[in-house]
Motif scaffolding. Sequence first.
Motif, PDB file in Angstrom:
ATOM      1  N   THR A  15     -50.814 -79.836  21.366  1.00 15.32           N
ATOM      2  CA  THR A  15     -49.534 -79.292  21.813  1.00 15.32           C
ATOM      3  C   THR A  15     -49.175 -78.027  21.046  1.00 15.32           C
ATOM      4  OG1 THR A  15     -48.753 -81.526  22.337  1.00 15.32           O
ATOM      5  CG2 THR A  15     -47.084 -79.811  22.116  1.00 15.32           C
ATOM      6  N   GLU A  16     -49.446 -78.032  19.747  1.00 13.11           N
ATOM      7  CA  GLU A  16     -49.169 -76.865  18.916  1.00 13.11           C
ATOM      8  C   GLU A  16     -50.031 -75.678  19.341  1.00 13.11           C
ATOM      9  OE1 GLU A  16     -48.780 -76.044  14.170  1.00 13.11           O
ATOM     10  OE2 GLU A  16     -50.678 -76.893  14.893  1.00 13.11           O
ATOM     11  N   TYR A  17     -51.296 -75.917  19.632  1.00 10.83           N
ATOM     12  CA  TYR A  17     -52.190 -74.842  20.064  1.00 10.83           C
ATOM     13  C   TYR A  17     -51.732 -74.255  21.400  1.00 10.83           C
ATOM     14  CZ  TYR A  17     -55.782 -75.485  16.473  1.00 10.83           C
ATOM     15  OH  TYR A  17     -56.472 -75.505  15.291  1.00 10.83           O
ATOM     16  N   TYR A  18     -51.319 -75.114  22.300  1.00 11.84           N
ATOM     17  CA  TYR A  18     -50.825 -74.640  23.600  1.00 11.84           C
ATOM     18  C   TYR A  18     -49.579 -73.787  23.413  1.00 11.84           C
ATOM     19  CZ  TYR A  18     -49.005 -74.700  28.363  1.00 11.84           C
ATOM     20  OH  TYR A  18     -48.520 -74.327  29.584  1.00 11.84           O
ATOM     21  N   HIS A  19     -48.706 -74.237  22.537  1.00 13.10           N
ATOM     22  CA  HIS A  19     -47.480 -73.482  22.237  1.00 13.10           C
ATOM     23  C   HIS A  19     -47.831 -72.136  21.604  1.00 13.10           C
ATOM     24  CE1 HIS A  19     -43.438 -72.548  20.811  1.00 13.10           C
ATOM     25  NE2 HIS A  19     -43.902 -72.469  19.569  1.00 13.10           N
ATOM     26  N   ALA A  20     -48.819 -72.140  20.700  1.00 17.09           N
ATOM     27  CA  ALA A  20     -49.201 -70.906  20.017  1.00 17.09           C
ATOM     28  C   ALA A  20     -49.739 -69.871  21.002  1.00 17.09           C
ATOM     29  CB  ALA A  20     -50.249 -71.205  18.942  1.00 17.09           C
ATOM     30  N   TYR A  21     -50.548 -70.301  21.943  1.00 19.88           N
ATOM     31  CA  TYR A  21     -51.172 -69.361  22.874  1.00 19.88           C
ATOM     32  C   TYR A  21     -50.227 -68.909  23.975  1.00 19.88           C
ATOM     33  CZ  TYR A  21     -56.082 -68.744  21.625  1.00 19.88           C
ATOM     34  OH  TYR A  21     -57.239 -68.331  21.023  1.00 19.88           O
ATOM     35  N   THR A  22     -49.387 -69.805  24.475  1.00 19.40           N
ATOM     36  CA  THR A  22     -48.575 -69.475  25.648  1.00 19.40           C
ATOM     37  C   THR A  22     -47.192 -68.942  25.311  1.00 19.40           C
ATOM     38  OG1 THR A  22     -47.782 -71.767  25.790  1.00 19.40           O
ATOM     39  CG2 THR A  22     -49.769 -71.208  27.043  1.00 19.40           C
ATOM     40  N   GLU A  23     -46.644 -69.299  24.155  1.00 22.46           N
ATOM     41  CA  GLU A  23     -45.273 -68.920  23.851  1.00 22.46           C
ATOM     42  C   GLU A  23     -45.141 -68.033  22.607  1.00 22.46           C
ATOM     43  OE1 GLU A  23     -42.638 -72.279  23.855  1.00 22.46           O
ATOM     44  OE2 GLU A  23     -43.804 -73.331  25.389  1.00 22.46           O
ATOM     45  N   VAL A  24     -45.913 -68.313  21.582  1.00 19.04           N
ATOM     46  CA  VAL A  24     -45.788 -67.567  20.337  1.00 19.04           C
ATOM     47  C   VAL A  24     -46.650 -66.317  20.339  1.00 19.04           C
ATOM     48  CG1 VAL A  24     -46.083 -67.727  17.827  1.00 19.04           C
ATOM     49  CG2 VAL A  24     -45.235 -69.688  19.109  1.00 19.04           C
ATOM     50  N   GLY A  25     -47.738 -66.333  21.105  1.00 14.54           N
ATOM     51  CA  GLY A  25     -48.652 -65.194  21.110  1.00 14.54           C
ATOM     52  C   GLY A  25     -49.605 -65.199  19.937  1.00 14.54           C
ATOM     53  N   LEU A  26     -49.772 -66.366  19.313  1.00 18.22           N
ATOM     54  CA  LEU A  26     -50.705 -66.511  18.195  1.00 18.22           C
ATOM     55  C   LEU A  26     -52.044 -66.963  18.756  1.00 18.22           C
ATOM     56  CD1 LEU A  26     -51.258 -66.500  15.160  1.00 18.22           C
ATOM     57  CD2 LEU A  26     -50.440 -68.873  15.085  1.00 18.22           C
ATOM     58  N   THR A  27     -53.027 -66.069  18.753  1.00 24.06           N
ATOM     59  CA  THR A  27     -54.346 -66.351  19.305  1.00 24.06           C
ATOM     60  C   THR A  27     -55.417 -65.947  18.299  1.00 24.06           C
ATOM     61  OG1 THR A  27     -54.658 -64.186  20.352  1.00 24.06           O
ATOM     62  CG2 THR A  27     -53.416 -65.842  21.600  1.00 24.06           C
ATOM     63  N   LEU A  28     -56.661 -66.108  18.703  1.00 26.15           N
ATOM     64  CA  LEU A  28     -57.771 -65.677  17.848  1.00 26.15           C
ATOM     65  C   LEU A  28     -57.811 -64.157  17.703  1.00 26.15           C
ATOM     66  CD1 LEU A  28     -60.607 -68.097  19.001  1.00 26.15           C
ATOM     67  CD2 LEU A  28     -59.608 -67.974  16.712  1.00 26.15           C
ATOM     68  N   LYS A  29     -57.137 -63.436  18.595  1.00 23.58           N
ATOM     69  CA  LYS A  29     -57.097 -61.982  18.518  1.00 23.58           C
ATOM     70  C   LYS A  29     -55.946 -61.479  17.645  1.00 23.58           C
ATOM     71  CE  LYS A  29     -56.856 -61.043  22.907  1.00 23.58           C
ATOM     72  NZ  LYS A  29     -56.843 -60.250  24.156  1.00 23.58           N
ATOM     73  N   SER A  30     -55.191 -62.409  17.051  1.00 22.19           N
ATOM     74  CA  SER A  30     -54.014 -62.024  16.264  1.00 22.19           C
ATOM     75  C   SER A  30     -54.378 -61.672  14.834  1.00 22.19           C
ATOM     76  CB  SER A  30     -52.986 -63.156  16.285  1.00 22.19           C
ATOM     77  OG  SER A  30     -52.585 -63.460  17.595  1.00 22.19           O
ATOM     78  N   GLY A  31     -55.400 -60.870  14.663  1.00 22.23           N
ATOM     79  CA  GLY A  31     -55.768 -60.396  13.342  1.00 22.23           C
ATOM     80  C   GLY A  31     -56.251 -61.502  12.424  1.00 22.23           C
ATOM     81  N   VAL A  32     -56.218 -61.220  11.127  1.00 24.19           N
ATOM     82  CA  VAL A  32     -56.748 -62.160  10.149  1.00 24.19           C
ATOM     83  C   VAL A  32     -55.867 -63.405  10.043  1.00 24.19           C
ATOM     84  CG1 VAL A  32     -55.496 -61.143   8.190  1.00 24.19           C
ATOM     85  CG2 VAL A  32     -57.690 -62.313   7.806  1.00 24.19           C
ATOM     86  N   TYR A  33     -54.594 -63.294  10.342  1.00 21.33           N
ATOM     87  CA  TYR A  33     -53.730 -64.474  10.295  1.00 21.33           C
ATOM     88  C   TYR A  33     -54.116 -65.472  11.385  1.00 21.33           C
ATOM     89  CZ  TYR A  33     -49.631 -67.457  10.772  1.00 21.33           C
ATOM     90  OH  TYR A  33     -48.796 -68.540  10.871  1.00 21.33           O
TER      91      TYR A  33
END
Length: 290
Positions: free
Chosen positions: A206-224
């Motif tokens: 659920t957290e991963y889904y939230h990160a990708y769809t709502e927060v914009g935190l993906t593998l392309k989000s730099g070193v973080y």
Amino acid sequence: MNAYAKYYVPEQSPWPIIGAVGLFGIAFGAGHFVIELEKGQATHGLYLLLAGIATILFMIVGWFRHVIIESMSGLYSKQMDISFRQGMSWFIFSEVMFFAAFFGALFFVRVFSVPWLGGHDGGVTHQILWPHFKAQWPLIITPKGDKTQAMPWLGVPLINTVILLTSSVTLHFAHVSLEKNKRKTLTVCLGLTILLGLSFLFFQATEYYHAYTEVGLTLKSGVYGNTFFMLTGFHGLHVTLGSIFLIVLFCRVLKGHFTPDKHFAFQAGSWYWHFVDVVWLCLFVFVYVL
């Protein structure tokens, strides 16, 4: 003279090479899946990834079955139990080094790389590489200018921390119940531990889904984004394997396996699960809180 304890030497096994093939499929397939996903191409890597996962599951079932049959047939002596303990101890030590490398990478980025890019050493290199860089963590702006958000520690991460800590308690009571031959309490506590582990995986998905769809935190989000998914993703994989381990133990408990004096398989599963819990506490502190 003291007689030597018998030492069972199993026949040649195909399971190590099958496991190696499965791990190769997972690594190769996952890498290509991520690349193809980022490029919007057909995800052929996904099929290889799934095939690798299926191979590993097949290996786990087959290898566990052979070891259980050997154990229940009385082929293992006290010396074999000592070997198993040593093997499990070294395996957990290797896992400690595995996560230590990832935590070391996170430490290096936060303590050395980020301040250096911010010019804290008095140099001017950062003016050439990234003029408008702000030395802060987490890095929520990538070099391309894409913005993301930091994953807060409140909410799902805190809930998952409580879940894993509780699962360690229930597993401890299950172990104590086994040593006291309280089979009903053992079954209930071990079942609760498995449910808590599966709940952890559900909330992480659920957290991963939230990160990708709502927060914009993906593998392309730099070193973080890279370090976040690398650390939490590998930990989630270990929770998955640990849950499979506990499910196998649960089935064996239902079949009447293990005695108060002979239950190293259960003890090994307990060691592994407690190790996974400790790793999560470190993750929670260094990835989410600090």
